[in-house]
Design an enzyme around this catalytic site. Structure first.
Site, PDB file in Angstrom:
ATOM      1  N   SER A 110       0.848  -1.183   0.000  1.00  0.00           N
ATOM      2  CA  SER A 110       0.000   0.000   0.000  1.00  0.00           C
ATOM      3  C   SER A 110       0.890   1.240   0.000  1.00  0.00           C
ATOM      4  O   SER A 110       1.825   1.325  -0.799  1.00  0.00           O
ATOM      5  CB  SER A 110      -0.952  -0.039   1.204  1.00  0.00           C
ATOM      6  OG  SER A 110      -1.959   0.942   1.068  1.00  0.00           O
ATOM      7  N   GLU A 242      -0.648  -2.821  -7.777  1.00  0.00           N
ATOM      8  CA  GLU A 242      -1.874  -3.137  -7.070  1.00  0.00           C
ATOM      9  C   GLU A 242      -2.687  -1.858  -6.958  1.00  0.00           C
ATOM     10  O   GLU A 242      -2.123  -0.763  -6.820  1.00  0.00           O
ATOM     11  CB  GLU A 242      -1.583  -3.757  -5.703  1.00  0.00           C
ATOM     12  CG  GLU A 242      -0.703  -2.926  -4.792  1.00  0.00           C
ATOM     13  CD  GLU A 242      -1.409  -2.497  -3.517  1.00  0.00           C
ATOM     14  OE1 GLU A 242      -2.651  -2.497  -3.511  1.00  0.00           O
ATOM     15  OE2 GLU A 242      -0.706  -2.165  -2.555  1.00  0.00           O
ATOM     16  N   HIS A 309      -4.473  -5.488  -1.939  1.00  0.00           N
ATOM     17  CA  HIS A 309      -5.457  -5.292  -0.880  1.00  0.00           C
ATOM     18  C   HIS A 309      -6.508  -6.388  -0.758  1.00  0.00           C
ATOM     19  O   HIS A 309      -7.379  -6.295   0.113  1.00  0.00           O
ATOM     20  CB  HIS A 309      -6.153  -3.938  -1.064  1.00  0.00           C
ATOM     21  CG  HIS A 309      -5.320  -2.767  -0.661  1.00  0.00           C
ATOM     22  ND1 HIS A 309      -4.260  -2.326  -1.427  1.00  0.00           N
ATOM     23  CD2 HIS A 309      -5.366  -1.947   0.426  1.00  0.00           C
ATOM     24  CE1 HIS A 309      -3.711  -1.262  -0.825  1.00  0.00           C
ATOM     25  NE2 HIS A 309      -4.363  -1.022   0.289  1.00  0.00           N
TER      26      HIS A 309
END
Length: 338
Positions: A110, A242, A309
């Protein structure tokens, strides 16, 4: 490229929060994860930034940077794993002492990938995109999550393999914990390719969270061309991304900016993690985005891999030489630290 090494037992893990820390009601997450690593013969040193959160950050930027610098330079700390991502890791970059960063693993995903990306590009030290510290708080780890230990214990010159997970989690439910694992694994995993004829791709891994690393374009921390020349001997880059929450059109714009900035000029392929994001905008879907860039770049585009995620996720090493093969339940990622 320089590859850190983390042994199997007796290692000390530093936990600091260069992006977000934990409000008081979330403190048990750190305590649980600390106990789980201690159960596995590791020592944990938790920094002060982990315990606080205000204005979308754990602490003032200088405090966050000082603690991260101190842990990086502390020879008694063998690897650093932040608690989780957040929103403001980019603040820290101007305060990092890049010239003094040793070959030590930094693991996370992240917003943490902002730091991973910049450190690898600026120093040539490999960094690891994978589970955050709070992802380790269950008594048992699934095989995909567990792989971070094998990856970080791989010596320079060696190869490590990870395979597709069997199941993944579609939604987070922190209120209810499954008996064995932290995740609610409720859907079958399937790695996919846009072009059925393209089922294998190789290159030097580089990437992270699309919504955060895109902000490094045009900065001293996003000089992909120099990194590829100086550290990768001009070998092609195998990009991985991502997506957390961005819509399909936002993903499209981000990828187009990377394309216009020259990030994809010497790319061998792009792989995307599965995502709950990618909201359709005026009938333009996330799959349309993948197809657009498969055609524009004329390179393989894989998607729905174990990245990001929707856990569990593999551990991908920025700078490593990698091959990804899509072959059903035997799909795999091979990484060589060379």
């Amino acid at each position: 490229m320089r590859y850190p090494y983390l042994g199997w037992t007796g290692q000390t893990i530093g936990v600091t929060a260069p992006s977000s820390g934990l409000s008081e009601e979330l403190h048990p997450m750190i305590e649980e994860a600390t106990n789980r690593l201690r159960d596995r013969q590791m020592t944990v040193q938790v920094g002060q930034t982990v315990w606080t959160q205000q204005q979308a950050a754990s602490a003032p930027v200088q405090t966050r940077a000082d603690e991260l610098n101190a842990m990086l330079q502390n020879p008694e700390i063998d690897a650093i794993i932040p608690p989780f991502g957040g929103e403001r890791a980019i603040d820290v970059l101007p305060f990092l002492d890049f010239e003094r960063i040793p070959a030590k693993w930094l693991l996370g995903y992240s917003d943490i990938s902002t730091l991973l990306f910049a450190i690898t590009l600026k120093t040539g030290i490999a960094t690891a995109h994978g589970p955050n510290f709070v992802d380790m708080r269950s008594e048992e780890w699934d095989e995909t999550t567990t792989a971070w230990r094998r990856v970080l214990a791989t010596p320079a010159g060696a190869t490590v393999t990870q395979w597709t997970s069997d199941l993944y989690q579609t939604n987070w439910n922190h209120a209810e914990r499954p008996e064995r694992y932290m995740y609610h694994l409720d859907a079958a995993t399937e790695w996919k390719t846009i072009d059925p004829a393209q089922k294998q791709v190789s290159g030097r891994l580089l990437g992270g969270c699309l919504e955060t690393i895109r902000h490094l374009i045009g900065t001293p921390y996003g000089d992909v061309v120099t990194f590829q020349t100086d550290q990768l001997n001009e070998e092609p880059i195998l990009w991985y991304f991502e997506v957390s929450e961005a819509s399909a059109t936002d993903v499209h714009r981000s990828l187009m900016q990377m394309y216009l900035a020259g990030w994809f000029e010497r790319a061998s392929g792009i792989v995307f993690g599965r995502t709950a994001g990618g909201r359709t905008v005026e009938e333009y879907t996330i799959l349309d985005v993948y197809e657009t860039f498969n055609e524009l770049l004329d390179i393989p585009v894989f998607y729905d891999l174990d990245i990001g995620h929707q856990p569990p996720q593999m551990t991908l090493v920025n700078g490593a030489s990698a091959t990804i093969m899509i072959q059903g339940k035997d799909s795999r990622l091979d990484m060589t630290f060379q």
